[in-house]
Design an enzyme around this catalytic site. Structure first.
Site, PDB file in Angstrom:
ATOM      1  N   ARG A 118      39.385  28.712  48.738  1.00 48.38           N
ATOM      2  CA  ARG A 118      38.585  29.815  49.308  1.00 48.38           C
ATOM      3  C   ARG A 118      39.097  31.181  48.871  1.00 48.38           C
ATOM      4  O   ARG A 118      38.888  32.191  49.541  1.00 48.38           O
ATOM      5  CB  ARG A 118      38.542  29.745  50.841  1.00 48.38           C
ATOM      6  CG  ARG A 118      37.874  28.494  51.351  1.00 48.38           C
ATOM      7  CD  ARG A 118      37.307  28.692  52.737  1.00 48.38           C
ATOM      8  NE  ARG A 118      36.663  27.478  53.177  1.00 48.38           N
ATOM      9  CZ  ARG A 118      37.282  26.502  53.824  1.00 48.38           C
ATOM     10  NH1 ARG A 118      38.566  26.627  54.136  1.00 48.38           N
ATOM     11  NH2 ARG A 118      36.633  25.427  54.173  1.00 48.38           N
TER      12      ARG A 118
ATOM     13  N   LYS B   3      33.188  41.468  39.187  1.00 51.44           N
ATOM     14  CA  LYS B   3      32.085  40.527  38.935  1.00 51.44           C
ATOM     15  C   LYS B   3      32.661  39.322  38.211  1.00 51.44           C
ATOM     16  O   LYS B   3      33.275  39.467  37.143  1.00 51.44           O
ATOM     17  CB  LYS B   3      31.004  41.174  38.079  1.00 51.44           C
ATOM     18  CG  LYS B   3      30.054  42.038  38.869  1.00 51.44           C
ATOM     19  CD  LYS B   3      28.861  42.432  38.010  1.00 51.44           C
ATOM     20  CE  LYS B   3      27.912  43.330  38.776  1.00 51.44           C
ATOM     21  NZ  LYS B   3      26.836  43.852  37.919  1.00 51.44           N
TER      22      LYS B   3
ATOM     23  N   GLU C   3      29.809  49.452  24.898  1.00 46.04           N
ATOM     24  CA  GLU C   3      29.976  49.679  26.344  1.00 46.04           C
ATOM     25  C   GLU C   3      30.626  51.044  26.603  1.00 46.04           C
ATOM     26  O   GLU C   3      30.353  51.682  27.610  1.00 46.04           O
ATOM     27  CB  GLU C   3      30.837  48.571  26.973  1.00 46.04           C
ATOM     28  CG  GLU C   3      30.213  47.181  26.937  1.00 46.04           C
ATOM     29  CD  GLU C   3      29.247  46.895  28.096  1.00 46.04           C
ATOM     30  OE1 GLU C   3      28.998  47.788  28.928  1.00 46.04           O
ATOM     31  OE2 GLU C   3      28.740  45.754  28.156  1.00 46.04           O
TER      32      GLU C   3
ATOM     33  N   ARG D 198      25.734  51.047  41.415  1.00 43.47           N
ATOM     34  CA  ARG D 198      26.424  50.200  40.432  1.00 43.47           C
ATOM     35  C   ARG D 198      25.467  49.743  39.337  1.00 43.47           C
ATOM     36  O   ARG D 198      25.876  49.467  38.215  1.00 43.47           O
ATOM     37  CB  ARG D 198      27.090  48.993  41.115  1.00 43.47           C
ATOM     38  CG  ARG D 198      27.885  48.172  40.121  1.00 43.47           C
ATOM     39  CD  ARG D 198      28.869  47.224  40.766  1.00 43.47           C
ATOM     40  NE  ARG D 198      29.569  46.482  39.725  1.00 43.47           N
ATOM     41  CZ  ARG D 198      30.671  45.790  39.928  1.00 43.47           C
ATOM     42  NH1 ARG D 198      31.210  45.739  41.121  1.00 43.47           N
ATOM     43  NH2 ARG D 198      31.238  45.136  38.929  1.00 43.47           N
TER      44      ARG D 198
END
Ligand code: GLY
Length: 372
Positions: free
Chosen positions: A122, A144, A186, A242
């Site tokens: 977890r 992410k 990027e 975001r």
């Protein structure tokens, strides 16, 4: 001469260290986040031979024991099968709740290992050591994590922040030129979305960065990470701002799907090209002057990057097919496409208010340039 960017997320706050020689300093850098002197490292078959031995030696020197697993390099590794392999391996290594897993690699390894860390017992902590420019300025920061599904890229995952990020800019010296430039896509994105002065600086310094200028690379990575940290601190789970980080990504994801996630188009190349298209779309919608998309394309072209659909080798679907692929994007809300558009360089915003016909016409014209 390393620098630190703080990602301010309350109890989940962490530091991104940026500089040369951070792999050699990894023992000292990672020790503060360890509960016991033992880590598990996951890397890939391209990165491992270049950097793993140096990392393990640095950890040993600091009295930190390590075990390592190497996976095949490439996007196909972000799969259920490799997620299972990583999780089972970490369990076999008896990695406990308070232990730390290290992701040593580019975006694929960072996303996969971060997700494995998110679900193992977890949630265990993990440290990102990004080895591509793209991972240093984008995917290693912000939490992410995830894998791909047969239904699409990054469709299974979790937000799970790293405990620390070590962006060792020395590793960029071993990147193939094409990979460096893909990551640079990027970097350019940050200037375009929110910092016109940074874009000005990139226009002037970009060629030096590509040629290996360490001081310039340090600044470019730091400024990109600062911008990302600031946006993530405002909106960790992408309820609003975001999404600005997805400038160029709606077009990019459709083009990546159309090219089968192959080396016909690297992700960062798609982002750069997508930024050019997003600026073109903004100009057509009367949001910014036509000079803005021209300036974006001129910089990408000066860097030797892809600027147009004509630069993608091999067949592509027609405009309707590409628009359909955009409809599969994660950012679709109630069936409406969400775009990041701009009122000028450094002035991006999120909108769903884009007529499909305008996008279709833009794609039709861009595709016709391929035939010309
Ligand atoms: N790569 C976009 C984000 O982290 O939100």
């Amino acid at each position: 001469m390393s620098e630190t960017v703080h990602v301010a997320l309350g109890a989940r706050s962490y530091e991104v260290r940026i500089g040369p020689g951070l792999i050699e300093a990894a023992g000292r850098e990672i020790a503060p986040v360890l509960a016991r002197p033992r880590v598990a490292i996951v890397t890939d078959d391209n990165v491992g031979p270049l950097h793993l031995a140096r990392l393990q030696a640095a950890l040993t020197e600091a009295g930190i024991a390590s075990e390592a697993l190497s996976l095949p390099a490439g996007e196909a590794t972000k799969s259920w099968a490799h997620l299972q392999e990583v999780v089972e391996w970490l369990l076999a290594q008896r990695i406990e709740r308070r232990d730390v897993v290290i992701a040593l690699g580019g975006g694929v390894i960072g996303d996969l290992v971060g997700f494995a860390a998110a679900i193992l017992r977890r949630g265990v902590r993990f440290v990102q050591i990004p080895t591509s420019l793209l991972a240093q300025v984008d995917s290693s920061v912000g939490g992410k994590t995830g894998i791909n599904s047969p239904h699409g890229k990054n469709l299974v995952g979790a937000f799970h922040q790293p405990a620390r990020v070590l962006a060792d800019i020395s590793v960029l010296d071993s990147l193939p030129g094409r990979d460096f430039l893909a990551g640079y896509g990027e970097v350019v994105k940050y200037g375009l979305l929110g910092d016109a002065a940074f874009f000005d600086w990139l226009e002037a310094q970009g060629p030096k960065l590509a040629a290996g200028d360490a001081e310039g690379r340090l600044y470019a990575v730091r400024r990109s990470v600062e911008m990302k940290a600031e946006i993530v601190a405002r909106d960790e789970t992408e309820q609003g701002d975001r999404a600005l980080l997805n400038l160029g990504h709606t077009f990019c994801h459709a083009l990546e799907a159309a090219t089968g996630y192959s080396d016909r188009l690297l992700h960062g190349e798609g982002v750069a090209l997508g930024c050019a298209l997003a600026f073109e779309l903004s100009a057509r919608l009367g949001l910014c002057a036509q000079e803005e998309p021209s300036r974006v394309r001129a910089h990408l072209s000066a860097m030797g990057m892809k600027t147009d659909l004509a630069d993608i080798p091999g067949p592509l679907p027609d405009a309707a097919g590409l628009l359909d692929l955009m409809g599969q994007d994660k950012k679709v809300v109630d069936g409406a496409l969400r775009f990041i558009l701009a009122r000028g360089i450094g002035r991006a915003f999120v909108t769903s208010d884009v007529p499909r016909e305008t996008v279709l016409a833009l794609l039709e014209e861009a595709l016709s340039r391929r035939a010309a």
